[in-house]
Write a protein that holds these residues in place. Structure first.
Motif, PDB file in Angstrom:
ATOM      1  N   THR B  68      -1.460  10.351  -4.719  1.00 36.58           N
ATOM      2  CA  THR B  68      -1.221   8.908  -4.879  1.00 36.58           C
ATOM      3  C   THR B  68      -0.379   8.322  -3.744  1.00 36.58           C
ATOM      4  O   THR B  68      -0.253   7.108  -3.646  1.00 36.58           O
ATOM      5  N   MET B  69       0.189   9.174  -2.886  1.00 35.28           N
ATOM      6  CA  MET B  69       1.100   8.688  -1.842  1.00 35.28           C
ATOM      7  C   MET B  69       0.485   8.858  -0.449  1.00 35.28           C
ATOM      8  O   MET B  69      -0.009   9.926  -0.111  1.00 35.28           O
ATOM      9  N   ALA B 103      -2.123   2.944  -3.004  1.00 37.63           N
ATOM     10  CA  ALA B 103      -2.322   1.577  -3.483  1.00 37.63           C
ATOM     11  C   ALA B 103      -0.983   1.056  -3.979  1.00 37.63           C
ATOM     12  O   ALA B 103      -0.332   1.723  -4.776  1.00 37.63           O
ATOM     13  N   GLY B 104      -0.572  -0.092  -3.500  1.00 35.33           N
ATOM     14  CA  GLY B 104       0.705  -0.646  -3.962  1.00 35.33           C
ATOM     15  C   GLY B 104       1.687  -0.764  -2.824  1.00 35.33           C
ATOM     16  O   GLY B 104       1.393  -0.404  -1.683  1.00 35.33           O
ATOM     17  N   GLU B 105       2.855  -1.246  -3.148  1.00 36.76           N
ATOM     18  CA  GLU B 105       3.845  -1.570  -2.115  1.00 36.76           C
ATOM     19  C   GLU B 105       4.779  -0.411  -1.822  1.00 36.76           C
ATOM     20  O   GLU B 105       5.118   0.374  -2.720  1.00 36.76           O
ATOM     21  N   ALA B 106       5.221  -0.339  -0.585  1.00 38.53           N
ATOM     22  CA  ALA B 106       6.205   0.673  -0.188  1.00 38.53           C
ATOM     23  C   ALA B 106       7.511   0.445  -0.932  1.00 38.53           C
ATOM     24  O   ALA B 106       7.846  -0.681  -1.296  1.00 38.53           O
ATOM     25  N   PHE B 107       8.239   1.539  -1.179  1.00 38.58           N
ATOM     26  CA  PHE B 107       9.514   1.430  -1.891  1.00 38.58           C
ATOM     27  C   PHE B 107      10.526   2.381  -1.259  1.00 38.58           C
ATOM     28  O   PHE B 107      10.179   3.291  -0.507  1.00 38.58           O
TER      29      PHE B 107
END
Lengths: 135, 135, 135
Positions: B68-69, B103-107
């Motif tokens: 996922t990453m 998928a999605g924003e960096a954190f």
């Protein structure tokens, strides 16, 4: 510096790391001040703070920080012993610090800690710790 | 802690560093899980993740992260051995982590890794690794 | 890697740390280049910079950086020796770098330094230093 014994380098690095851990726990100003020599100096004058000297003044100053901060983090990197002769050592480390006051906005700082240490018995103590912000 | 042998401190630090390098490569969940003991525990419950225990569960959990990453970086600082008796060691390090999901924003996250390690033959293994975010 | 002598690991880490300190002081390109072997290589090609080889070219390249930068900070973490045989060592470290040009906007980078080092007498020298940005 190749003749510096590994146990000395690691002990001085452990001294600074343990002091920052005590600061970041914000639990016990006596414990944090105990990493300094009796007449140790904390020099954050580059940040506008007054020079702090001696165990009693250190406990008071550190306790004052603890009462105003809700979060503290000091990330230490680039540790380097720059001089070592007998029981006296000069070292430095880069520091990235994050602070979150009880009241007010969070802030970050980056700079260099300059450390003068002295061996006292089996342990090392901070004689002087100076923060120098990166320009 | 002044009696801690330099080679033990460096070996335990190398264990955590190598594990994070394997995680950040995102290439081989078996390799990353191999730094744990057979019944090792990964405790990211502070992040809402279930507790992971045992080699098989670790491989599955780490493989799930890898799928996922698209980017992972774990910057380890402030390594400190807090207890050492024989073949068992307690240590901690600060960690600044950056993640970039497929998928999605960096954190980003900042906190403390608490490590329980055990010597097994010539190597050290992770018995338990717990992430504790800074408040 | 458990057989790596602590003094070798610390000496190679000190080499990279001292080189970065010289870079971040931006004071003396000769001093910074002196951490390299005579035919040492600085490989920042991943950043679009030409490959730099040899002491003279290194002094010129580093001097060029110093003349254009008003601030440089290289935070080194996750130091790891990945290979060591006799007088040759392979190591790596994570680096978070901040730059502030004399003209233009400040920038930040994160990546891995890969270091090939060689012992020369009592000291260690950089044979090759390669920066690999995190994807």
């Amino acid at each position: 510096m190749s003749a510096l014994p590994p146990e000395v380098q690691l002990a001085v690095q452990a001294l600074l790391t343990a002091y920052c851990a005590a600061i970041d726990r914000r639990a016990d100003a006596y414990e944090a001040a105990a990493y300094f020599a009796d007449d140790g100096v904390l020099d954050n004058t580059a940040l506008g703070s007054p020079l702090v000297q001696g165990r009693t003044a250190l406990i008071e100053a550190i306790g004052g920080v603890f009462s105003t901060m809700a979060g503290l983090e000091h990330y230490l990197t680039n540790f380097m012993v720059t001089e070592c002769s007998g029981d006296v050592v000069q070292a430095q480390a880069y520091v990235q610090a994050h602070g979150r006051p009880v009241a007010g906005e969070a802030f970050s700082m980056r700079g260099i800690y300059r450390l003068e240490g002295r061996r006292k018995g089996a342990a090392w103590q901070i004689e002087r710790l100076t923060f120098q912000p990166f320009p």
